[in-house]
Design an enzyme around this catalytic site. Structure first.
Site, PDB file in Angstrom:
ATOM      1  CD  GLU A   4      -1.881  -3.163   9.525  1.00 14.38           C
ATOM      2  OE1 GLU A   4      -1.540  -1.912   9.230  1.00 14.38           O
ATOM      3  OE2 GLU A   4      -2.876  -3.441   8.628  1.00 14.38           O
ATOM      4  NE  ARG A  30      -6.317   0.273   0.485  1.00 12.86           N
ATOM      5  CZ  ARG A  30      -5.992  -0.511   1.427  1.00 12.86           C
ATOM      6  NH1 ARG A  30      -5.390   0.047   2.719  1.00 12.86           N
ATOM      7  NH2 ARG A  30      -6.557  -1.808   1.487  1.00 12.86           N
ATOM      8  CB  SER A  33       1.957   1.539   8.794  1.00 11.04           C
ATOM      9  OG  SER A  33       1.432   2.638   7.946  1.00 11.04           O
ATOM     10  CE1 TYR A  69      -9.364  -4.964   6.673  1.00 15.62           C
ATOM     11  CE2 TYR A  69      -9.445  -3.276   8.560  1.00 15.62           C
ATOM     12  CZ  TYR A  69      -8.869  -3.802   7.195  1.00 15.62           C
ATOM     13  OH  TYR A  69      -7.871  -3.177   6.915  1.00 15.62           O
ATOM     14  CG  HIS A  91      -1.893  -1.146   1.066  1.00 14.28           C
ATOM     15  ND1 HIS A  91      -2.454  -1.975   2.314  1.00 14.28           N
ATOM     16  CD2 HIS A  91      -2.467  -1.506   0.029  1.00 14.28           C
ATOM     17  CE1 HIS A  91      -3.225  -2.639   1.911  1.00 14.28           C
ATOM     18  NE2 HIS A  91      -3.383  -2.691   0.562  1.00 14.28           N
ATOM     19  CB  ALA A  92       1.208   3.866  -2.561  1.00 11.04           C
ATOM     20  NE  ARG A  93      -3.786   4.629   2.672  1.00 14.76           N
ATOM     21  CZ  ARG A  93      -5.075   4.949   2.586  1.00 14.76           C
ATOM     22  NH1 ARG A  93      -5.541   6.220   2.167  1.00 14.76           N
ATOM     23  NH2 ARG A  93      -6.035   4.134   2.898  1.00 14.76           N
ATOM     24  CD  GLU A  94      -0.212   0.386   4.666  1.00 14.61           C
ATOM     25  OE1 GLU A  94       0.586  -0.471   4.641  1.00 14.61           O
ATOM     26  OE2 GLU A  94      -1.409   0.310   4.461  1.00 14.61           O
TER      27      GLU A  94
END
Length: 496
Positions: free
Chosen positions: A457, A307, A382, A434, A252-255
């Site tokens: 995470e 993301r 994250s 989830y 996920h790119a933003r992490e």
């Protein structure tokens, strides 16, 4: 989910129950009008809509996040959670993770989005109307707590931009031995660093290209292995069988902090740091610091909170970008928590392994079958401070070796906590977060057959979210590597 399907469910779910039927029907209809308005205005999802045109040359827009803030909703109302889940699935709101009873974080960037959220919450008998204060009901039926956890997203983004401006990413030395962990680094810097490491440490490192991304960027992983010692060569006694460990980050790119951890692990192993003492005698490591290079590059250039991947996806109304690569793996693909809506942040793609990024991993792992005996898999994400096992696709069945998975995970979190006091929760991902079908950790256990498959995470628990400041990178990489190293040492060895 298509708007028509979403509209039908939204209006009918509670009106058919007879519970405040007319009022709920009007409320749902109001929300539907706001949703349609959002779609027409091109505001559907977290910056993942690029243009309302359907031609391939869509226009990238850089969100300014002015007046944006992040809310956290903690509720035990099934109605509220169901409505939030549909908004998440359709991509109408930027919900940072599938809604759950432990807390749902939502980025709100406009008055329309705030109105949609407000209407969902006020659809319960005890709903509150003021989004700017903490709200909770004293009754146990439909309790919810609503609070602002990031009051000014733009301010955090500006602070990070200013830090990057004042501390431009370091150029790597020709030896490849230098990269800082007090700032974040763009794709080009990390790639150059890995290339130089492979040149400077040819006996222990190999840079492997396993494929290319949608935009044609190379997908690299670093193999780190120690050559057999003279004692091992000459020994006639039984020896330990070396096994493989795969670690990936930034699916996920933003992490961003996950890439920092992956590069730190590479550095610690290559330089034979005391923290990893003895691990290269037991394992060969395969580490991919950036599994989503297109998305990561885009998060540096245009949208820090991007993301997904960057595949162009068009339909009759809007053109969206990207697939959630962590919903595209081929074990129980297409189940709950994996959206069929291309504008959703959890869009699963049109088939398992439909994306070049996930397909590259699959084909390379299949190619290595018989050559690598996989011991463990770690995928770094994250945020949330959780150490999780499969399954993600179901919460009714646990993996066969779940107790052993948890034993090793707890050893890892104890070692992690001992470094800087950071607390992690341990459990299966579907129970702790989830349902999310198509995840990489499920595939590594369910198909590849790896027992010790974990999703980590990383920091924090929401104060900074995906915008963890660079001042926390060093502590994060140190504690995470300590946890991973301890867990690997706790895995039983095999004799050959």
């Amino acid at each position: 989910m298509h708007i028509s399907t979403f509209a039908t469910k939204l209006i009918n779910r509670e009106s058919l129950t007879g519970r405040n039927g007319l009022a709920l029907f009007i409320n749902r209809l109001f929300v539907l009008i706001l949703i349609v308005t959002s779609v027409i205005n091109g505001k559907c999802t977290n910056g993942d809509v690029e243009s309302r045109s359907t031609n391939d040359e869509d226009i990238d827009e850089t969100p300014d996040y002015l007046n944006s803030r992040v809310y956290r909703i903690v509720t035990n109302s099934s109605a509220v959670l169901s409505s939030l889940a549909e908004l998440y699935d359709s991509g109408i709101l930027d919900i940072w993770g599938m809604p759950s009873r432990t807390g749902t974080d939502i980025l709100i960037s406009s008055q329309e989005e705030e109105s949609i959220l407000m209407s969902i919450l006020s659809s319960t008998d005890r709903g509150k109307s003021d989004l700017m204060i903490n709200s909770s009901s004293p009754n146990s039926g439909d309790n919810f707590l609503l609070k602002v956890i990031i009051p000014n997203v733009k301010k955090l983004l500006d602070q990070q931009d200013q830090h990057q401006y004042n501390h431009p990413p370091s150029r790597v030395k020709s030896s490849g031995g230098f990269l800082t962990w007090n700032e974040y680094h763009p794709l080009e810097t990390i790639t150059e660093w890995m290339e130089n490491l492979a040149k400077f440490y040819p006996e222990t490192t190999t840079l492997i290209k396993i494929g290319e991304s949608w935009e044609g960027l190379p997908m690299h992983l670093m193999k780190i292995s120690a050559p057999p010692s003279e004692k091992e060569h000459n020994s006639t006694q039984k020896s330990f069988q070396k096994r493989g460990v795969f670690i990936d980050a930034t699916i996920h790119a933003r992490e961003w902090v996950t890439t920092s951890v992956a590069t730190w692990v590479i550095k610690e192993l290559v330089t034979d740091s005391p923290s990893g003492q003895g691990l290269l005698d037991r394992y060969d490591f395969y580490i991919a610091p950036i599994l989503n290079p297109d998305g990561y590059r885009h998060s540096w250039k245009l949208n820090r909170l991007w993301r997904k991947s960057r595949r162009s996806i068009s339909n009759w109304l809007i053109a969206c970008r990207g697939v959630d690569l962590n919903r595209n793996f081929g074990h129980e693909w297409g189940g709950q928590g994996a959206s069929r809506s291309s504008c959703s942040s959890s869009y699963r793609g049109n088939a398992a392994f439909s994306e070049p990024e996930t397909r590259a991993v699959k084909e390379w792992v299949e190619k290595m079958k018989g050559e690598v005996d996989w011991a463990a898999y770690f995928t770094l994400h994250s945020y949330g401070q959780k150490w999780m096992t499969p399954w993600g696709y179901t919460n009714t069945v646990l993996p066969r070796d779940y107790r052993e998975m948890i034993r090793v995970a707890r050893i890892g979190t104890r070692a992690l906590r001992a470094v800087h006091g950071t607390e992690y929760e341990v459990g299966s991902s579907s129970d702790m977060l989830y349902l999310a079908a198509g995840g990489s950790d499920d595939w590594w256990t369910g198909v590849v057959g790896v027992t010790y498959s974990y999703t980590l995470e990383l920091r924090d628990t929401g104060l900074w979210g995906f915008l963890l400041p660079s001042s926390q990178i060093q502590d994060t990489v140190e504690e995470t590597w300590a946890g991973i190293a301890a867990s690997l040492k706790a895995i039983p060895t095999r004799l050959v």
